[in-house]
Design a protein around this motif. Structure first.
Motif, PDB file in Angstrom:
ATOM      1  N   PRO A  10       4.677   5.461 -16.350  1.00 41.20           N
ATOM      2  CA  PRO A  10       5.324   6.760 -15.996  1.00 41.20           C
ATOM      3  C   PRO A  10       4.867   8.160 -16.048  1.00 41.20           C
ATOM      4  CG  PRO A  10       6.539   6.174 -17.884  1.00 41.20           C
ATOM      5  CD  PRO A  10       5.203   5.121 -17.446  1.00 41.20           C
ATOM      6  N   ILE A  11       4.237   8.070 -16.992  1.00 36.91           N
ATOM      7  CA  ILE A  11       3.209   9.318 -17.379  1.00 36.91           C
ATOM      8  C   ILE A  11       2.015   8.914 -17.951  1.00 36.91           C
ATOM      9  CG2 ILE A  11       5.338  10.904 -18.001  1.00 36.91           C
ATOM     10  CD1 ILE A  11       4.283  10.493 -20.896  1.00 36.91           C
ATOM     11  N   SER A  12       1.049   9.972 -17.847  1.00 31.93           N
ATOM     12  CA  SER A  12      -0.324   9.885 -18.465  1.00 31.93           C
ATOM     13  C   SER A  12      -0.052  10.178 -20.119  1.00 31.93           C
ATOM     14  CB  SER A  12      -1.382  10.704 -17.892  1.00 31.93           C
ATOM     15  OG  SER A  12      -1.787  10.413 -16.406  1.00 31.93           O
ATOM     16  N   GLY A  13      -1.167   9.315 -20.750  1.00 35.44           N
ATOM     17  CA  GLY A  13      -0.951   9.947 -22.254  1.00 35.44           C
ATOM     18  C   GLY A  13      -1.690   8.532 -23.017  1.00 35.44           C
ATOM     19  N   ASN A  52       0.756  -1.355  -0.013  1.00 36.85           N
ATOM     20  CA  ASN A  52       0.024   0.009  -0.064  1.00 36.85           C
ATOM     21  C   ASN A  52       1.013   1.272  -0.100  1.00 36.85           C
ATOM     22  OD1 ASN A  52      -2.426  -1.546   0.138  1.00 36.85           O
ATOM     23  ND2 ASN A  52      -2.158  -1.780   2.495  1.00 36.85           N
ATOM     24  N   ARG A  53       0.632   2.103  -1.043  1.00 39.79           N
ATOM     25  CA  ARG A  53       1.793   3.192  -1.161  1.00 39.79           C
ATOM     26  C   ARG A  53       0.639   4.440  -1.648  1.00 39.79           C
ATOM     27  NH1 ARG A  53       6.614   0.836  -4.594  1.00 39.79           N
ATOM     28  NH2 ARG A  53       7.645  -0.235  -3.078  1.00 39.79           N
ATOM     29  N   ALA A  54       1.233   5.805  -1.154  1.00 39.99           N
ATOM     30  CA  ALA A  54       0.531   7.026  -1.799  1.00 39.99           C
ATOM     31  C   ALA A  54       1.365   7.323  -3.079  1.00 39.99           C
ATOM     32  CB  ALA A  54       0.704   8.071  -0.708  1.00 39.99           C
ATOM     33  N   LEU A  55       0.791   6.892  -4.209  1.00 41.93           N
ATOM     34  CA  LEU A  55       1.406   7.177  -5.585  1.00 41.93           C
ATOM     35  C   LEU A  55       1.426   8.459  -5.669  1.00 41.93           C
ATOM     36  CD1 LEU A  55      -0.431   4.014  -7.268  1.00 41.93           C
ATOM     37  CD2 LEU A  55       1.872   4.136  -6.124  1.00 41.93           C
ATOM     38  N   THR A  56       2.317   8.900  -6.612  1.00 44.37           N
ATOM     39  CA  THR A  56       2.819  10.347  -6.984  1.00 44.37           C
ATOM     40  C   THR A  56       1.815  10.516  -8.526  1.00 44.37           C
ATOM     41  OG1 THR A  56       4.751  10.217  -5.996  1.00 44.37           O
ATOM     42  CG2 THR A  56       4.340  11.890  -7.738  1.00 44.37           C
ATOM     43  N   ILE A  57       0.905  11.308  -8.529  1.00 42.51           N
ATOM     44  CA  ILE A  57       0.251  11.757  -9.878  1.00 42.51           C
ATOM     45  C   ILE A  57       0.325  13.055  -9.993  1.00 42.51           C
ATOM     46  CG2 ILE A  57      -1.842  11.771 -10.948  1.00 42.51           C
ATOM     47  CD1 ILE A  57      -2.954   9.197  -9.393  1.00 42.51           C
ATOM     48  N   LYS A  58       1.043  13.410 -10.990  1.00 45.45           N
ATOM     49  CA  LYS A  58       1.752  14.768 -11.136  1.00 45.45           C
ATOM     50  C   LYS A  58       1.969  15.083 -12.491  1.00 45.45           C
ATOM     51  CE  LYS A  58       4.655  18.507  -9.032  1.00 45.45           C
ATOM     52  NZ  LYS A  58       5.595  18.652  -8.293  1.00 45.45           N
ATOM     53  N   ASP A  59       1.350  16.346 -13.292  1.00 52.02           N
ATOM     54  CA  ASP A  59       1.787  16.650 -14.502  1.00 52.02           C
ATOM     55  C   ASP A  59       3.225  17.071 -14.609  1.00 52.02           C
ATOM     56  OD1 ASP A  59      -1.065  16.052 -15.825  1.00 52.02           O
ATOM     57  OD2 ASP A  59      -1.808  17.843 -15.322  1.00 52.02           O
TER      58      ASP A  59
END
Length: 218
Positions: free
Chosen positions: A111-114, A59-66
């Motif tokens: 690693p990124i959204s897209g 369980n982790r707090a994932l990093t979601i950032k543009d």
């Protein structure tokens, strides 16, 4: 913590083998050499627990950032250098490679959204994952994710122990940062090819967490 679905079959088989070995020994041989039976029990239990831990998803707090590239895998950064990409870009890119030991979490994340614009599996060798030629000669699966004008190639690479690469993405699919892109079984490596000039936020030999550590700023 949960167990990844890729591990259900392996863990079931491991549990059956664990049970069979110990039942056979204790039923047929325990009277003559009881201490050896306990050695076998604890040794096989250790191997079974290690197998279970290999497929763990903590369980982790994932990093979601543009504007940032997040680590696609757990492990140690073993390469940060410019390299010529012969597969897709046909030009120099900034390569960042993460070595995954058998003790690491082995789920791979976007690693990124897209949009997925390239997806290709390559047969190959099984050189040790830290070998310089493993990026181009080992069995591997390459995916390119594009967001706006930025394209990032992520390469799942088999190692000496890794015998199965799983990739869940398809060309034309829209993906979100930190979502699962695949899984590699039993020791491996993940390469990322970024635009030259990208600001790297990690150092060589730094330990990173998949979906958490910011590798670079676009």
């Amino acid at each position: 913590m949960t167990i990844h679905r890729e591990g259900y079959k392996s863990i079931a088989i491991g549990t059956l083998i664990f049970g069979a070995i110990n039942l056979i020994y204790f039923y047929f041989f325990s009277a003559s050499c009881q201490w050896l039976g306990w050695v076998i029990f604890f040794a096989t239990l250790f191997l079974l627990l290690f197998l279970v831990s290999f497929f763990r998803i903590p369980n982790r707090a994932l990093t979601i950032k543009d504007g940032v590239v997040v680590a696609p895998a757990d492990g140690k950064v073993v390469v940060i250098e410019e390299a010529f990409d012969e597969e897709y870009f046909k030009t120099k890119r900034l390569q960042v490679s993460i070595f995954m030991s058998p003790a690491n979490v082995h789920v791979n994340r976007n690693p990124i959204s897209g949009d997925v614009i390239y997806n290709q599996y390559h047969k190959g060798k099984y050189l040790v994952a830290w070998h310089p030629k493993s990026s181009t000669e080992n069995e591997r699966h390459s995916v390119v994710i594009k967001k706006d004008n930025t394209e990032v190639l992520v390469k799942q690479i088999a190692g000496a122990l890794a015998k199965r690469i799983v990739n869940y993405l398809q060309v034309g699919q829209k993906v979100s940062q930190t979502e699962e892109m695949g899984f590699i079984k039993f020791g491996s490596r993940v390469d990322m090819l970024l635009p030259v000039g990208t600001k790297v936020n990690v150092e060589l030999n730094q330990v990173v967490q998949g979906g958490v550590t910011i590798i670079a700023t676009l």
